[in-house]
Design an enzyme around this catalytic site. Structure first.
Site: not given
Length: 716
Positions: A86, A222, A651
């Site tokens: 992402h 991810d 992240s």
């Protein structure tokens, strides 16, 4: 997700021995003094110098801020970069087309020449940091207004940045901590030639979609991979075919042993923002006014985008990135509302502030601190309805490009109209390029519907604070149905296509621009959003100084339980352990601290946008085709849990074992502890990570890109 950090020497004496190791985001320069002994007890085998050193290579040299909003790490001697799927989403979407849809199908460069350069992508290396508190605070005094204080501080910051940028070689950032009671400067070096190496298909990289977002158990690949390029001497350079892969000062070895309950886990990254010092009134405002408006406005925009995204792969690509970002925060803010309400966070903060207020109004403290709590509460009472209004309007701005077009493309046209002929010659191609890029990322029918829907929500729900005058007038004349106005505005506007903009550049007219309906309504909303009454301006000034004094007073009085400043996108270290959540029947794992490929396949729904899987994944699971990445229990582990303290910005952060070896990739938090931005929950707060073995399995076994794994240093 979550976040935090510490103070410095002054705070050392304030640290209570009860602080748990898994709470806190720490400055690397203070690891030796504040954390090293505790980290060793948990399993760290590195020295503090091996984590952070100015003169020698250390872990910090392998950690980068990725494109300003995420974290990534260097994992090979040739500048290979690992981050979240992402985090790379925008770049992957930009490089994709309907014919070559790398988001949907995945991509792995067969060689260096096949690595692709997005138009704008950079990584930022951390060089060093230092304390400049005394210098900054020496230029201010208590009698200054907040505006004067800010001006004086910014002037001193400019000097510090110039003194430390080595003639422009480095980027220097001076940041406030403890609400402006302390300041540090950070020196960075940016590399702008960053190229896509590979990404799994979206069915793996976004498996679970919005349904599983912020949830555990999780089964998501991810991750995505890039490479940093430099010129021949290793310095940053603009994109060139002559650039070569960067030879980093340090890169992370990859450990294939897997993890078990209570294993040491350390995360380095760039946590974005926490609000753990936020007053009770701010929490109450968010829960009752700001966040509900955010949630409703975001959902309105998402519904509009999704309608068109479902029509074709091409339209899905147009809105994929904006939708994903909007959806992420939509669910986050609803989770925040639920968690903060459930835990009564505002009530507990109010009790602390009442205790502080008693201390503040003692004779010895009254002159400095006596009005702090009352000023803070007055500000929130005055701005509650405005916060609701502002969040509805912000979601309009975020979900349709035409909400702010008056201040983006429209402003360029205004400058063009007022420029002389020579200047116009230079500006025209730049404006055309800007417009061309803008229209690549929108679809006019979708923009019409989203704008009309958002205007209706804004006009009908922002009832406690006056809305933008032009919006009110149009709404009153059309019973708050903006469809007719928006359709007509798009038909008449010069801002709805590249061809119309080119025509305007050929025959510029100030009157035409000023009277353009989209230009006018956009400027009306943006101007109204930024406008403040004298009363609010004064209250805001009093609030800023009072909040700073509240933090100072809570530390001085030792009433506040928190002894660290909020996260603010500076490099931090958080440490803890692999830690399960209570048993969950939805997870087939033996211990609820990891998930398996078998569990992922159980979620499979053929043709479902969120839970579809490639046929090959299902076959490989059936055959237990896990190769060298199988756990000793025979399964392939997908994701795992730690109790590290992280937040947005983390992240893509590396999860490291006690030797500084890569064991996973942080990508999310759990919804049960969604209040973590405001209050840390020792029992429930978790970080959700991709197991590095699953990452490598997807690359090598599933995708057949073993050459990429081969350039890493693998240990077991």
């Amino acid at each position: 997700m979550k976040k935090i950090i510490f103070s410095l020497i002054a705070a050392i004496m304030l640290v209570p021995t009860s602080v748990k190791a898994d709470e806190g985001m720490w400055f690397l320069m203070f690891i030796e003094r504040l954390n090293h002994r505790d980290m060793q007890k948990l399993g760290l085998q590195l020295t503090a110098e091996e984590i952070y050193s100015i003169n020698n290579h250390s872990l910090k040299d392998a950690i980068v801020q990725f494109n300003g909003g995420c974290t990534a790490e260097i994992i090979s001697k040739d500048g290979l970069v690992l981050t979240n799927h992402h985090c790379g989403y925008d770049a992957i979407a930009e490089l994709s087309s309907a014919e070559k849809n790398y988001l949907k199908d995945g991509y792995w460069a067969k060689d260096r020449k096949s690595e692709m350069k997005p138009s704008s992508l950079y990584v930022r290396f951390f060089v060093r940091m230092d304390d400049c508190t005394k210098r900054i605070l020496a230029v201010v005094n208590p009698s200054m207004s907040e505006a004067d204080r800010e001006k004086a501080i910014n002037q001193e910051i400019a000097k510090i940045e110039k003194e430390n940028n080595d003639g422009g070689k480095y980027t220097v950032s001076v940041r406030p901590f403890f609400q402006g009671n302390e300041y540090y400067y950070f020196v960075y070096q940016d590399y702008k030639d960053v190229r896509l190496v590979g990404t799994p298909p979206e069915s793996l990289g976004k498996f679970g979609g919005d349904t599983d977002n912020w949830e555990w158990p999780r089964h998501t690949a991810d991750f995505s991979m890039f490479r940093v390029y430099a010129n021949a001497d290793g310095s940053p350079a603009e994109y060139s075919e002559n650039n070569v892969p960067l030879k980093p000062k340090h890169y992370l070895p990859v450990n294939l042993s897997g993890v078990k309950e209570n294993d040491f886990a350390m995360i380095l990254g760039y946590p974005g923002r926490t609000n753990r010092w936020m007053p009770a009134g701010g929490i109450e405002q968010n829960v009752k006014f700001a966040y509900p408006a955010w949630v409703e406005g975001a959902k309105t925009g998402m519904d509009g985008m999704k309608k068109y995204m479902n029509q074709s792969d091409a339209l899905n690509l147009v809105y994929a990135s904006k939708f994903a970002s909007t959806a992420n925060y939509w669910k986050n803010r609803q989770g925040m509302i639920d968690a903060l309400t459930k835990f009564g966070t505002a009530k507990s903060k109010a009790a602390q502030e009442a205790k502080f207020n008693t201390w503040a109004n003692k004779p010895a403290n009254k002159a400095k601190y006596g009005n702090v709590v009352s000023n803070i509460n007055k500000f929130y009472a005055l701005t509650n309805e405005k916060s609701r209004h502002d969040n509805y309007l912000q979601q309009l701005f975020r979900t349709t490009s035409f909400g702010t077009i008056g201040r983006t493309l429209g402003r360029q046209l205004d400058m063009y109209v007022k420029a002389d002929a020579a200047k116009r010659t230079t500006m025209a191609p730049q404006i055309v390029e800007m417009a061309t890029e803008m229209f690549k990322e929108l679809h006019i029918p979708a923009e019409k519907e989203i704008l009309a829907a958002q205007l209706k929500v804004y006009a009908t729900k922002s009832t406690g604070y006056a809305i933008a005058p032009m919006v009110k007038k149009i709404g009153d004349e059309n019973n708050n149905d903006f469809t007719k106005y928006v359709n007509a505005a798009f038909d008449l506007s010069i801002l709805t296509s590249v061809d119309r903009i080119k025509a305007f550049l050929d025959l510029p007219s100030e009157a035409m621009l000023t009277n353009d309906p989209l230009y006018a309504i956009s400027n009306d909303m943006v101007a109204h959003f930024g406008a403040k009454s004298d009363e609010i301006t004064k209250a805001q000034n009093d609030y800023a100084s009072s909040f700073r004094l509240l933090v100072e007073g809570l530390r001085e009085s030792k009433i506040g339980a928190i002894k660290y400043p909020d996260a603010n996108s500076t490099l931090r270290l958080t440490y803890g352990k692999v830690r399960s959540l209570p048993a969950d029947k939805r997870n087939d794992a033996a211990v609820n601290n990891y998930t398996t490929l078998a569990g992922q396949v159980k979620k499979y729904k053929k043709g479902d946008q969120e839970f579809d899987l490639p046929t090959r994944i299902i076959e490989m699971n059936k055959n237990k085709d896990f190769g060298r990445y199988a756990d000793k229990d025979g399964s392939l582990h997908v994701n795992f849990l730690t109790d590290n303290d992280i937040t947005g910005g983390n992240s893509g952060s590396p999860v490291l074992n006690g030797k500084g070896e890569l064991i996973g990739l942080a990508f999310d938090g759990n919804i049960e502890a969604m209040a973590g931005d405001v209050i840390f929950d020792n029992k429930l707060q978790r970080t959700i990570n991709v197991d590095i073995r699953y990452v490598l399995w997807v690359i090598e076994n599933y995708s057949g890109a073993k050459h990429i794994v081969d350039e890493m240093t693998l240990v077991k």
